[in-house]
Design an enzyme around this catalytic site. Structure first.
Site, PDB file in Angstrom:
ATOM      1  N   ASP A 274      26.488  28.286  69.273  1.00 23.75           N
ATOM      2  CA  ASP A 274      27.368  27.210  68.791  1.00 23.75           C
ATOM      3  C   ASP A 274      26.721  26.271  67.772  1.00 23.75           C
ATOM      4  OD1 ASP A 274      30.070  26.088  69.136  1.00 23.75           O
ATOM      5  OD2 ASP A 274      29.060  24.321  69.943  1.00 23.75           O
TER       6      ASP A 274
ATOM      7  N   SER B  81      36.001  26.126  65.650  1.00 26.11           N
ATOM      8  CA  SER B  81      36.114  26.239  67.104  1.00 26.11           C
ATOM      9  C   SER B  81      37.065  27.374  67.490  1.00 26.11           C
ATOM     10  CB  SER B  81      36.643  24.932  67.681  1.00 26.11           C
ATOM     11  OG  SER B  81      35.755  23.894  67.347  1.00 26.11           O
TER      12      SER B  81
ATOM     13  N   LYS C  92      28.313  18.270  70.786  1.00 27.17           N
ATOM     14  CA  LYS C  92      28.891  17.950  69.480  1.00 27.17           C
ATOM     15  C   LYS C  92      28.502  16.534  69.026  1.00 27.17           C
ATOM     16  CE  LYS C  92      30.402  21.937  68.884  1.00 27.17           C
ATOM     17  NZ  LYS C  92      31.554  22.588  69.354  1.00 27.17           N
TER      18      LYS C  92
ATOM     19  N   TYR D  24      36.373  15.623  79.661  1.00 26.80           N
ATOM     20  CA  TYR D  24      36.320  16.973  79.077  1.00 26.80           C
ATOM     21  C   TYR D  24      34.985  17.203  78.362  1.00 26.80           C
ATOM     22  CZ  TYR D  24      36.673  20.768  75.824  1.00 26.80           C
ATOM     23  OH  TYR D  24      36.372  21.903  75.125  1.00 26.80           O
TER      24      TYR D  24
ATOM     25  N   HIS E  86      27.225  23.843  62.751  1.00 25.57           N
ATOM     26  CA  HIS E  86      28.065  24.440  63.807  1.00 25.57           C
ATOM     27  C   HIS E  86      27.963  25.963  63.688  1.00 25.57           C
ATOM     28  CE1 HIS E  86      32.373  24.539  65.755  1.00 25.57           C
ATOM     29  NE2 HIS E  86      31.443  24.718  66.646  1.00 25.57           N
TER      30      HIS E  86
ATOM     31  N   ARG F 224      36.980  26.572  80.036  1.00 23.57           N
ATOM     32  CA  ARG F 224      35.622  26.941  79.605  1.00 23.57           C
ATOM     33  C   ARG F 224      34.680  27.106  80.779  1.00 23.57           C
ATOM     34  NH1 ARG F 224      34.211  26.189  73.778  1.00 23.57           N
ATOM     35  NH2 ARG F 224      36.219  25.795  72.802  1.00 23.57           N
TER      36      ARG F 224
ATOM     37  N   ARG G 117      38.783  18.640  72.915  1.00 25.57           N
ATOM     38  CA  ARG G 117      38.334  17.511  72.104  1.00 25.57           C
ATOM     39  C   ARG G 117      39.544  16.809  71.512  1.00 25.57           C
ATOM     40  NH1 ARG G 117      36.814  19.059  67.877  1.00 25.57           N
ATOM     41  NH2 ARG G 117      36.811  21.304  68.158  1.00 25.57           N
TER      42      ARG G 117
ATOM     43  N   CYS H 247      36.858  30.537  67.047  1.00 26.30           N
ATOM     44  CA  CYS H 247      37.046  31.584  66.027  1.00 26.30           C
ATOM     45  C   CYS H 247      35.985  32.675  66.125  1.00 26.30           C
ATOM     46  CB  CYS H 247      37.053  30.978  64.637  1.00 26.30           C
ATOM     47  SG  CYS H 247      38.525  30.014  64.296  1.00 26.30           S
TER      48      CYS H 247
HETATM   49  P1  GTP Z   1      33.824  27.360  70.243  1.00 27.87           P
HETATM   50  O1  GTP Z   1      33.086  27.469  71.544  1.00 27.87           O
HETATM   51  O2  GTP Z   1      35.104  26.610  70.367  1.00 27.87           O
HETATM   52  O3  GTP Z   1      32.999  26.829  69.138  1.00 27.87           O
HETATM   53  O4  GTP Z   1      34.372  28.851  69.902  1.00 27.87           O
HETATM   54  P2  GTP Z   1      33.667  30.170  69.339  1.00 27.87           P
HETATM   55  O5  GTP Z   1      33.600  30.103  67.861  1.00 27.87           O
HETATM   56  O6  GTP Z   1      32.405  30.439  70.061  1.00 27.87           O
HETATM   57  O7  GTP Z   1      34.750  31.290  69.703  1.00 27.87           O
HETATM   58  P3  GTP Z   1      34.709  32.486  70.773  1.00 27.87           P
HETATM   59  O8  GTP Z   1      33.639  33.482  70.461  1.00 27.87           O
HETATM   60  O9  GTP Z   1      34.704  31.896  72.132  1.00 27.87           O
HETATM   61  O10 GTP Z   1      36.110  33.193  70.497  1.00 27.87           O
HETATM   62  C1  GTP Z   1      37.322  32.507  70.602  1.00 27.87           C
HETATM   63  C2  GTP Z   1      38.487  33.457  70.661  1.00 27.87           C
HETATM   64  O11 GTP Z   1      38.474  34.343  69.538  1.00 27.87           O
HETATM   65  C3  GTP Z   1      38.480  34.341  71.899  1.00 27.87           C
HETATM   66  O12 GTP Z   1      39.791  34.407  72.411  1.00 27.87           O
HETATM   67  C4  GTP Z   1      38.043  35.686  71.380  1.00 27.87           C
HETATM   68  O13 GTP Z   1      38.570  36.706  72.167  1.00 27.87           O
HETATM   69  C5  GTP Z   1      38.581  35.693  69.960  1.00 27.87           C
HETATM   70  N1  GTP Z   1      37.754  36.552  69.059  1.00 27.87           N
HETATM   71  C6  GTP Z   1      36.409  36.500  68.920  1.00 27.87           C
HETATM   72  N2  GTP Z   1      35.962  37.439  68.044  1.00 27.87           N
HETATM   73  C7  GTP Z   1      37.069  38.104  67.626  1.00 27.87           C
HETATM   74  C8  GTP Z   1      37.281  39.189  66.695  1.00 27.87           C
HETATM   75  O14 GTP Z   1      36.369  39.733  66.100  1.00 27.87           O
HETATM   76  N3  GTP Z   1      38.577  39.588  66.509  1.00 27.87           N
HETATM   77  C9  GTP Z   1      39.630  39.000  67.172  1.00 27.87           C
HETATM   78  N4  GTP Z   1      40.862  39.451  66.921  1.00 27.87           N
HETATM   79  N5  GTP Z   1      39.462  37.973  68.047  1.00 27.87           N
HETATM   80  C10 GTP Z   1      38.207  37.531  68.269  1.00 27.87           C
HETATM   81  C1  SPV Z   2      34.205  23.544  69.931  1.00 26.81           C
HETATM   82  O1  SPV Z   2      35.344  23.056  70.052  1.00 26.81           O
HETATM   83  O2  SPV Z   2      33.735  23.882  68.816  1.00 26.81           O
HETATM   84  C2  SPV Z   2      33.364  23.796  71.128  1.00 26.81           C
HETATM   85  C3  SPV Z   2      33.783  23.221  72.382  1.00 26.81           C
HETATM   86  O3  SPV Z   2      32.308  24.402  71.040  1.00 26.81           O
HETATM   87  S1  SPV Z   2      33.483  21.519  72.449  1.00 26.81           S
HETATM   88  O4  SPV Z   2      32.199  21.298  73.101  1.00 26.81           O
HETATM   89  O5  SPV Z   2      34.578  20.966  73.211  1.00 26.81           O
HETATM   90  O6  SPV Z   2      33.429  20.968  71.115  1.00 26.81           O
HETATM   91 MN    MN Z   3      31.919  24.992  68.899  1.00 24.35          MN
END
Ligand code: GTP
Ligand code: SPV
Ligand code: MN
Length: 592
Positions: A280, A251, A209, A200, A229, A374, A72, A253
């Protein structure tokens, strides 16, 4: 092609956009498998998609976006309200007049020689009282196929809409992919989104979003509900009862990970289970029972690939094993499978990296997959998808969790004292930036409710809306803050995270039912170390204690940061939040 609807509002709008874009052909997406199959074939013939090994990855395809178009772009994302103050300090603003003029200039004749696709889609189960309908006009087959994974598309959506004028008008054109003319315009006052010069996902899958957060947050304020979110997850206890939690993390996290986590062995043996409702976005409404109910408006996951593996997130990995599209990962040329960093210890040697260059995972020093590469995967593929995930009534929330990446300040977990304090805690959420948005990675920034890049109106008014919603609930969810990302002197994560986060969830749910006491602290209620179950985990009580410490000086620094942030948002920040900030500062100053 003949339109699939006789809705005159839709037809008039489609006519306007068609004459601006000037496509050579117009195709209405009816949701039929025949049409999708034709489009897949066409996309493969032009290189827009690559068909993966159908024995290992049935129904799966590979896609790359342009090199400078992989996340984004917040500086190119605009909220276009008539009054600048209505967009607020946290959003880029352009007047609707200027944005439409610029958009028209870029879009005019941009689909000459191309096919224009019209996608009718529903956010939320078709016909649910929570749901909303949108259209996306696009010149990208990748978008058509991905929207079919991420949302509910087709004729039944048009039937549900009938003659109504209540739909979001989304227009996407790849145009020339010129980064200098890339814009994602939102017109909340017109239910309209225009996105140009990007391919993207986050910028072009307009249901996600753009609609489900930026436009929907605005609609929610007008209509008395919330678009957040947040992941939604159900926790089943050994007696079979399921409690639901929603969680807002910025995002990349950990929302997808928490939504699909597998509890540690000791809990599985006792009979605990986890059910994914969404990973999400959550749309939240108050029902007659005085509780807050949630639906996941999406139908698929747009998940981060790197770091996803059988150990970190087995359920996400399994979700991608059929009918999914992978973007900007590594393509293994030996067997047409995909790979990314930390998938396993066996990177392919004869492969193409995310840019399409030859790549050898055994010898190359460069990453093969982009850090924000992704997948789009259908939610029904998820082995732990909740039986309630499509419930038109949603699920009732027991708790809301906020969390971010904080190397030092925030403890593993704390509980807010009440809804107002919880709103304050959400408003102060901060996190180190990630690869999900273009820009520097690892810088701490305020990201209230993880909505900084996604709130479609003034952030102070958004805080006010949170407070107002709280007043209308007789039984609101309890609000917590977590931090899985605290580090030691060596910069390593102290808390094991992932499945072991269940130990913290257990404490939170016990708090919701008054089954465990807590200690009052300057920032809220904290667990007594002995109340976090460490059974089967190689962590000492001392380490746990260190995860639960509050560093007075660091927190006083944070108080300053929050005050500065509130000041920038301006006089829309509710007085109640300033009161909470003062209480926090007073509590900290009284600390030993
Ligand atoms: P968006 O799709 O961008 O909204 O992201 P999200 O919040 O769904 O994050 P996602 O679960 O895909 O995790 C993103 C990154 O954080 C990955 O590299 C995971 O491996 C890492 N991660 C997730 N949970 C943990 C945790 O409990 N501890 C650690 N150290 N890393 C984590
Ligand atoms: C985020 O960035 O929080 C995502 C991926 O879930 S996107 O759809 O690119 O916003
Ligand atoms: Mn997201």
């Amino acid at each position: 092609m003949k339109p699939l609807t006789s809705n005159s509002n839709v037809l008039k709008w489609v006519d306007e956009i068609t004459s601006m874009m000037n496509p050579s052909d117009v195709v209405w997406i009816d949701g039929s498998e025949n049409l999708y199959e034709e489009l897949r074939k066409e996309a493969c013939s032009t290189g827009e998609l690559i068909k993966l090994n159908q024995e290992i990855y049935p129904g799966c395809y590979y896609h790359r976006s342009a090199k400078d178009d992989v996340a984004r772009m917040e500086d190119k994302t605009y909220i276009c309200t008539r009054r600048k103050e209505d967009a607020g300090y946290t959003n880029n603003w352009m007047s609707p007049q200027d944005a439409y003029r610029l958009g028209r200039e870029i879009f005019t004749d941009s689909m000459k020689g191309r096919t224009m696709y019209i996608i009718p889609y529903s956010m939320g189960p078709v016909g649910s009282p929570f749901s909303k309908i949108g259209f996306e006009i696009t010149d990208s087959i990748y978008v058509v196929l991905s929207m079919n994974i991420m949302t509910r598309v087709g004729q039944d959506v048009l039937d549900a809409l009938g003659d109504s004028n209540d739909f979001v008008r989304g227009v996407h054109g790849k145009c020339t992919l010129d980064i200098n003319r890339r814009y994602i315009f939102h017109f909340p006052e017109d239910n309209t989104i225009w996105s140009c010069n990007s391919g993207y996902g986050g910028n072009v899958l307009l249901g996600k979003k753009c609609f489900a957060l930026r436009i929907a947050s605005y609609q929610g304020r007008m209509e008395g509900w919330m678009a957040e979110h947040m992941l939604i997850v159900g926790i089943e206890s050994p007696d079979g009862e399921v409690k639901y939690i929603a969680g807002a993390f910025p995002s990349a996290c950990g929302k997808t990970n928490l939504a699909m986590l597998i509890p540690p062995e000791v809990y599985l043996k006792k009979g605990y289970r986890v059910w994914t409702v969404g990973d999400d976005i959550a749309w939240l409404r108050i029902k007659e029972d005085g509780r807050l109910w949630a639906i996941n408006p999406e139908a698929g996951f747009f998940g981060v690939a790197p770091g996803t593996n059988a150990k970190s997130n087995y359920n996400a990995l399994m979700s991608t094993r059929k009918n999914s599209i992978f973007t900007n990962v590594v393509l293994n040329l030996d067997d047409y499978t995909v790979w990314w960093e930390k998938l396993d210890n066996n990177p392919p040697e004869n492969a193409l990296d995310w840019m399409g260059n030859p790549w050898n995972g055994k010898t190359s020093k460069e990453n093969g997959a982009h850090p924000n590469s992704r997948f789009t995967a259908p939610a029904i593929n998820c082995p732990c998808i909740s039986p309630e995930w499509e419930s038109p009534e949603g699920v009732p929330l027991s708790a809301i969790i906020f969390g971010g990446r904080r190397a030092k300040t925030a403890p593993l977990v704390y509980q807010s004292r009440n809804w107002q304090h919880g709103t304050f805690v959400g408003s102060t959420l901060a996190s180190e930036t990630t690869a999900a948005a273009a820009g520097k990675v690892g810088v701490v920034r305020r990201d209230p409710m993880a909505m900084l890049p996604f709130c479609g109106y003034n952030m102070g008014d958004y805080f006010r809306h949170w407070l107002e919603m709280g007043k209308k609930m007789s039984n609101p969810p309890k609000i917590f803050h977590v931090n899985w990302f605290r580090t030691n002197e060596k910069g390593e994560f102290i808390w094991p995270g992932f499945g072991d986060n269940f130990r913290v969830i257990e404490w939170m749910l016990k708090r919701c039912e008054n089954l465990v006491d807590a200690e009052e602290s300057p920032i809220g209620y904290m667990p007594r170390p002995e109340d976090i179950n460490l059974e089967g985990l190689n962590i000492s009580t001392d380490t746990l204690k260190s995860l639960l410490t509050i560093d007075k000086e660091a927190w006083l620094e944070d108080v300053k940061g929050i005050e500065e942030f509130y000041k920038k948002i301006g006089d829309t920040v509710p007085q109640e939040l300033y009161d909470e900030l003062k209480t926090l500062a007073d509590n900290l100053n009284k600390m030993e």
